[in-house]
Design a protein around this motif. Structure first.
Motif, mmCIF file in Angstrom:
data_model
loop_
_atom_site.group_PDB
_atom_site.id
_atom_site.type_symbol
_atom_site.label_atom_id
_atom_site.label_comp_id
_atom_site.label_asym_id
_atom_site.label_seq_id
_atom_site.Cartn_x
_atom_site.Cartn_y
_atom_site.Cartn_z
ATOM 1 N N GLU A 132 -0.950 -7.466 -8.426
ATOM 2 C CA GLU A 132 -1.580 -6.157 -8.294
ATOM 3 C C GLU A 132 -2.279 -6.049 -6.939
ATOM 4 N N MET A 133 -2.971 -7.099 -6.563
ATOM 5 C CA MET A 133 -3.622 -7.121 -5.251
ATOM 6 C C MET A 133 -2.589 -6.992 -4.142
ATOM 7 N N ALA A 134 -1.471 -7.707 -4.266
ATOM 8 C CA ALA A 134 -0.435 -7.686 -3.233
ATOM 9 C C ALA A 134 0.105 -6.273 -3.022
ATOM 10 N N ARG A 135 0.152 -5.511 -4.099
ATOM 11 C CA ARG A 135 0.625 -4.128 -3.969
ATOM 12 C C ARG A 135 -0.408 -3.244 -3.273
ATOM 13 N N HIS A 136 -1.685 -3.523 -3.476
ATOM 14 C CA HIS A 136 -2.736 -2.661 -2.932
ATOM 15 C C HIS A 136 -3.250 -3.125 -1.562
ATOM 16 N N VAL A 137 -2.824 -4.292 -1.121
ATOM 17 C CA VAL A 137 -3.216 -4.776 0.217
ATOM 18 C C VAL A 137 -1.927 -5.060 0.994
ATOM 19 N N PRO A 138 -1.261 -4.010 1.453
ATOM 20 C CA PRO A 138 0.062 -4.177 2.063
ATOM 21 C C PRO A 138 0.053 -5.011 3.344
ATOM 22 N N ILE A 139 -1.065 -5.001 4.089
ATOM 23 C CA ILE A 139 -1.090 -5.793 5.318
ATOM 24 C C ILE A 139 -0.968 -7.282 5.004
ATOM 25 N N PHE A 140 -1.563 -7.693 3.896
ATOM 26 C CA PHE A 140 -1.449 -9.081 3.451
ATOM 27 C C PHE A 140 -0.011 -9.385 3.052
ATOM 28 N N THR A 141 0.577 -8.536 2.231
ATOM 29 C CA THR A 141 1.932 -8.763 1.739
ATOM 30 C C THR A 141 2.942 -8.772 2.884
ATOM 31 N N ALA A 142 2.705 -7.933 3.894
ATOM 32 C CA ALA A 142 3.605 -7.892 5.041
ATOM 33 C C ALA A 142 3.554 -9.202 5.823
ATOM 34 N N GLU A 143 2.370 -9.757 5.944
ATOM 35 C CA GLU A 143 2.246 -11.040 6.651
ATOM 36 C C GLU A 143 2.933 -12.156 5.879
ATOM 37 N N VAL A 144 2.814 -12.129 4.545
ATOM 38 C CA VAL A 144 3.503 -13.131 3.727
ATOM 39 C C VAL A 144 5.013 -13.019 3.917
ATOM 40 N N ALA A 145 5.516 -11.796 3.900
ATOM 41 C CA ALA A 145 6.952 -11.582 4.061
ATOM 42 C C ALA A 145 7.432 -12.071 5.420
#
Length: 521
Positions: free
Chosen positions: A182-195
């Motif tokens: 849920e956090m990953a969906r709401h903090v896209p800058i974090f998820t983009a860095e992971v990707a």
């Protein structure tokens, strides 16, 4: 208690104490008595505040901190006095340790506290490693990515190291970590860095691998890039044949990293066999090693299989795995070059050192210990023993002793033992005060307490052994009636005594009873 320990204890006792206090720090409804000499010497911010360079003080000599977390402020103040803080605060605002360390890190950045920032980052990494599956770790990510500045990359690298290690579990749509997703969906800058980082890792993994030769009876290995739908052509040194491998066959013959033992890495009889060809070349490089102004492009499969240090640095938990660059601090570039050469070629013949080679071998053993390369430590120790036996009377040998007795140079004490054995073989000459040639050796011995103590202990042991042997020695007259010579031997009842007459050269063997009649009082 040493003077240093006494000083630390004394300063620690002043935390939150009104004794000698000449300053107060206020945050919200909380006040702490403080001392200018402690705060201002560690923080430029507090120094300028106390010197009146900007308006942060009230009329009653109190520094007011606005918009800060009181628990984090107390941790900061405690660190000033004790160089540590508890990441489980008494709780004005109940949070987990991972979140709290993020807040302390942020505060350290705000008030330009480099040492506190590093301490908080280390505490965060430890807390995150313990609690990566908890909601608290997820909340810490949210806090770091929504309240900290972009330049706080040190903290975010720590987050990425843990996330990438457990990415498969954390991002599993059928898994238990709903709060994280849920956090990953709401903090896209974090998820983009992971990707981005996962794609880089995938690309690196697909670019290079180690394969075995296709011939079943051949154990030759080679490094190559082999992607789906492609073929790779290689020349097997052992078979002396050029072969072509398909992707499908390569998957069957790919060698897992954990199977690359030290023996696997040793080059074959040909000097350019195996991965030794790749040292110093950019081909297929997927890691950079940096030391001072020099850089080396290397291969993870080689350096990680040879050194647990590099393996740990590249396993995803540390920034090196993310950046693809390992920076080595406090090392000499020439020694790093020799170490990397060894990981590829099992030798460090590439080093051209101005120092005595005995000193070089000690230093190579030291860097082997630092980076956990046991094979290199063994080779350096063996080469040192070989060199010391023939160069024991040189200044370089004495310098090697000095080097080996530093705090970090020796690996398991083996170098010191090698040097001690050689010294004991030549102790009489080396410690002879009339021998000017060995003045440097005696100077080193006088300035190296650990070495001098060890030599004294060995000399005492040797003396005790000699005395024990001489205790049973007796002098016997030569049995030849025409000879007035004698010999020494040790013998007890029930044994036979052996000796050679020092005058006529005749060797004798007699039983104990017969020998007694020839014994000289």
């Amino acid at each position: 208690m040493s003077a240093k320990e006494s000083l630390i204890e004394g300063v620690s006792a002043l935390f939150n104490s009104k004794r000698f206090s000449d300053l107060a720090v206020r945050c919200g409804d909380y006040d702490w008595p403080a001392h200018k000499s402690v705060l201002c010497t560690q923080s430029e911010y507090f120094a300028k505040a106390c010197e009146g360079e900007f308006k942060v003080r009230s009329t009653n000599n109190t520094i007011e901190l606005h918009d800060d977390d009181p628990d984090a402020v107390e941790a900061m103040l405690r660190f000033f006095y004790t160089l540590d803080y508890s990441d489980l605060p008494k709780s004005r605002d109940s949070v987990c340790s991972a979140v709290f360390n993020v807040r302390v890190f942020t505060l350290a950045e705000k008030y330009l506290l480099v040492h506190l920032r590093e301490h908080a980052a280390a505490k965060f990494a430890a807390a995150a490693d313990r609690s990566w599956g908890s909601d608290g770790f997820t909340d810490a990510i949210t806090e770091a990515y929504t309240t900290t500045a972009d330049y706080e990359a040190q903290l975010k690298r720590g987050i990425m190291g843990v996330v990438l290690t457990h990415a498969k579990d954390l991002f599993d749509m059928d898994g238990e970590y709903h709060h994280f997703r849920e956090m990953a969906r709401h903090v896209p800058i974090f998820t983009a860095e992971v990707a981005e980082l996962l794609s880089q890792r995938l690309d690196r993994e697909s670019r290079m691998a180690v394969y075995r030769c296709q011939k079943p009876s051949c154990d030759t290995m080679f490094m190559a890039k082999l992607a789906e739908g492609q073929y790779v052509t290689y020349f097997c040194d052992e078979c002396a044949v050029m072969r072509t491998m398909s992707y499908k066959e390569g998957e069957r013959l790919k060698v897992p990293l954990q199977e690359l033992t030290a023996q696997d890495r040793k080059p074959k009889s040909k000097e350019n066999a195996g991965e030794s060809e790749f040292f110093g070349k950019d081909d297929f490089s997927d890691l950079v090693v940096r030391c001072e102004d020099r850089t080396w492009k290397v291969h993870r499969l080689v350096v990680c299989s040879g050194s647990p240090f590099f393996a740990k640095a590249c396993d995803g938990r540390f920034k090196e795995a993310i950046d693809g660059c390992v920076t080595l601090h406090d090392d000499h570039p020439e020694l790093v070059d020799g170490m990397l050469n060894f990981l590829y070629k099992s030798n460090y013949n590439n080093i051209k050192s101005d120092d005595c080679s005995a000193v070089l071998h000690v230093r190579m053993a030291g860097i082997a210990k630092k980076y956990l390369i046991e094979d290199l430590a063994s080779v350096a120790s063996a080469l040192l023993a070989e060199k010391a036996k023939t160069h024991w009377d040189t200044n370089g040998f004495a310098d090697a002793i000095s080097e080996a007795y530093t705090d970090t140079a020796d690996s398991g004490g083996r170098l010191r033992q090698v040097l001690l054995d050689v010294v004991m073989d030549h102790a009489k000459e080396l410690f002879d005060s009339k021998a000017d040639k060995h003045n440097h050796f005696r100077e080193v011995a006088s300035k190296t307490p650990g070495f001098a103590t060890a030599i004294v202990q060995l000399l005492l042991e040797k003396q005790a052994e000699t005395q024990a042997e001489s205790k049973y020695l007796s002098t016997y007259a030569c049995p030849r009636q025409i000879c007035s010579g004698s010999f020494q031997s040790s013998c007890t009842a029930g044994e036979r005594l052996n000796g050679t007459c020092g005058q006529c050269g005749q060797a004798w063997e007699m039983d104990f009873d017969t020998g007694q009649s020839y014994k000289v009082a």
